[in-house]
Design a protein around this motif. Structure first.
Motif, PDB file in Angstrom:
ATOM      1  N   TYR A  75       0.831  -1.204   0.000  1.00  0.00           N
ATOM      2  CA  TYR A  75       0.000   0.000   0.000  1.00  0.00           C
ATOM      3  C   TYR A  75       0.865   1.253   0.000  1.00  0.00           C
ATOM      4  O   TYR A  75       0.602   2.201  -0.737  1.00  0.00           O
ATOM      5  CB  TYR A  75      -0.924  -0.004   1.217  1.00  0.00           C
ATOM      6  N   ALA A  76       1.918   1.259   0.836  1.00  0.00           N
ATOM      7  CA  ALA A  76       2.801   2.423   0.899  1.00  0.00           C
ATOM      8  C   ALA A  76       3.504   2.642  -0.433  1.00  0.00           C
ATOM      9  O   ALA A  76       3.672   3.782  -0.881  1.00  0.00           O
ATOM     10  CB  ALA A  76       3.817   2.240   2.016  1.00  0.00           C
ATOM     11  N   LYS A  77       3.906   1.552  -1.084  1.00  0.00           N
ATOM     12  CA  LYS A  77       4.583   1.675  -2.372  1.00  0.00           C
ATOM     13  C   LYS A  77       3.637   2.233  -3.426  1.00  0.00           C
ATOM     14  O   LYS A  77       3.985   3.139  -4.183  1.00  0.00           O
ATOM     15  CB  LYS A  77       5.108   0.306  -2.811  1.00  0.00           C
ATOM     16  N   ARG A  78       2.417   1.720  -3.455  1.00  0.00           N
ATOM     17  CA  ARG A  78       1.452   2.191  -4.458  1.00  0.00           C
ATOM     18  C   ARG A  78       0.964   3.606  -4.165  1.00  0.00           C
ATOM     19  O   ARG A  78       0.581   4.330  -5.073  1.00  0.00           O
ATOM     20  CB  ARG A  78       0.274   1.238  -4.533  1.00  0.00           C
ATOM     21  N   LYS A  79       0.960   3.999  -2.902  1.00  0.00           N
ATOM     22  CA  LYS A  79       0.543   5.352  -2.543  1.00  0.00           C
ATOM     23  C   LYS A  79       1.498   6.368  -3.159  1.00  0.00           C
ATOM     24  O   LYS A  79       1.081   7.420  -3.625  1.00  0.00           O
ATOM     25  CB  LYS A  79       0.511   5.496  -1.021  1.00  0.00           C
ATOM     26  N   GLY A  80       2.790   6.054  -3.178  1.00  0.00           N
ATOM     27  CA  GLY A  80       3.768   6.933  -3.812  1.00  0.00           C
ATOM     28  C   GLY A  80       3.552   7.027  -5.310  1.00  0.00           C
ATOM     29  O   GLY A  80       3.768   8.073  -5.913  1.00  0.00           O
ATOM     30  N   ASP A  81       3.117   5.935  -5.933  1.00  0.00           N
ATOM     31  CA  ASP A  81       2.868   5.938  -7.373  1.00  0.00           C
ATOM     32  C   ASP A  81       1.653   6.782  -7.732  1.00  0.00           C
ATOM     33  O   ASP A  81       1.597   7.377  -8.800  1.00  0.00           O
ATOM     34  CB  ASP A  81       2.649   4.516  -7.887  1.00  0.00           C
ATOM     35  N   ARG A  82       0.669   6.842  -6.847  1.00  0.00           N
ATOM     36  CA  ARG A  82      -0.562   7.590  -7.140  1.00  0.00           C
ATOM     37  C   ARG A  82      -0.320   9.087  -7.226  1.00  0.00           C
ATOM     38  O   ARG A  82      -1.041   9.791  -7.921  1.00  0.00           O
ATOM     39  CB  ARG A  82      -1.610   7.307  -6.063  1.00  0.00           C
ATOM     40  N   ALA A  83       0.691   9.594  -6.530  1.00  0.00           N
ATOM     41  CA  ALA A  83       0.963  11.035  -6.574  1.00  0.00           C
ATOM     42  C   ALA A  83       1.310  11.461  -7.996  1.00  0.00           C
ATOM     43  O   ALA A  83       0.895  12.524  -8.463  1.00  0.00           O
ATOM     44  CB  ALA A  83       2.091  11.385  -5.615  1.00  0.00           C
ATOM     45  N   GLY A  84       2.054  10.638  -8.713  1.00  0.00           N
ATOM     46  CA  GLY A  84       2.395  10.946 -10.102  1.00  0.00           C
ATOM     47  C   GLY A  84       1.179  10.911 -11.007  1.00  0.00           C
ATOM     48  O   GLY A  84       1.087  11.672 -11.959  1.00  0.00           O
ATOM     49  N   LEU A  85       0.233  10.039 -10.720  1.00  0.00           N
ATOM     50  CA  LEU A  85      -0.979   9.960 -11.536  1.00  0.00           C
ATOM     51  C   LEU A  85      -1.817  11.217 -11.378  1.00  0.00           C
ATOM     52  O   LEU A  85      -2.409  11.698 -12.338  1.00  0.00           O
ATOM     53  CB  LEU A  85      -1.795   8.733 -11.157  1.00  0.00           C
ATOM     54  N   ARG A  86      -1.900  11.739 -10.166  1.00  0.00           N
ATOM     55  CA  ARG A  86      -2.673  12.964  -9.950  1.00  0.00           C
ATOM     56  C   ARG A  86      -2.062  14.131 -10.719  1.00  0.00           C
ATOM     57  O   ARG A  86      -2.771  14.963 -11.264  1.00  0.00           O
ATOM     58  CB  ARG A  86      -2.718  13.292  -8.459  1.00  0.00           C
ATOM     59  N   LEU A  87      -0.746  14.191 -10.760  1.00  0.00           N
ATOM     60  CA  LEU A  87      -0.072  15.259 -11.482  1.00  0.00           C
ATOM     61  C   LEU A  87      -0.374  15.148 -12.970  1.00  0.00           C
ATOM     62  O   LEU A  87      -0.637  16.154 -13.631  1.00  0.00           O
ATOM     63  CB  LEU A  87       1.443  15.187 -11.234  1.00  0.00           C
ATOM     64  N   GLY A  88      -0.375  13.948 -13.517  1.00  0.00           N
ATOM     65  CA  GLY A  88      -0.686  13.746 -14.928  1.00  0.00           C
ATOM     66  C   GLY A  88      -2.112  14.142 -15.249  1.00  0.00           C
ATOM     67  O   GLY A  88      -2.392  14.736 -16.287  1.00  0.00           O
TER      68      GLY A  88
END
Length: 102
Positions: A58-71
């Motif tokens: 979950y912690a690893k994927r949470k970091g990935d989601r920040a980039g998706l919001r920026l896109g």
């Protein structure tokens, strides 16, 4: 005492428990190593710590989601800019076309 029964106060009874995550992780590693080496345990079989692995994932994927919001916000901003440029173009150069519609 009065005419009406007064409510009693609710009590919160918390019995603290000591939890040592390092000791738990150490025991987990020992069990895993014993299971891999095939050594006999104390009658307990190896049970993987599913909760810890889910928390790490979950912690690893949470970091990935920040980039998706920026896109997403960048894409939305670009679409709005293109729409505004189109409206500006129609308002300045094709005013006679707009006037025919109204």
């Amino acid at each position: 005492m009065g005419l009406f029964k007064q409510p009693e106060y609710r009590r919160f009874n918390l019995k603290p428990r000591y939890w040592d995550p390092e000791a738990e992780a150490r025991k987990e590693r020992e069990k895993r190593i014993r299971a891999e080496l095939g050594l006999a345990e104390d009658g307990n079989e190896y049970i993987p710590d599913v909760r810890a692995s889910l928390q790490k994932e979950y912690a690893k994927r949470k970091g990935d989601r920040a980039g998706l919001r920026l896109g997403y916000s960048t894409r939305l901003f670009m679409i709005l800019i293109i729409i505004l440029i189109g409206i500006f173009y129609l308002a300045t150069y094709k005013i006679d076309l707009i006037m025919k519609l109204f």
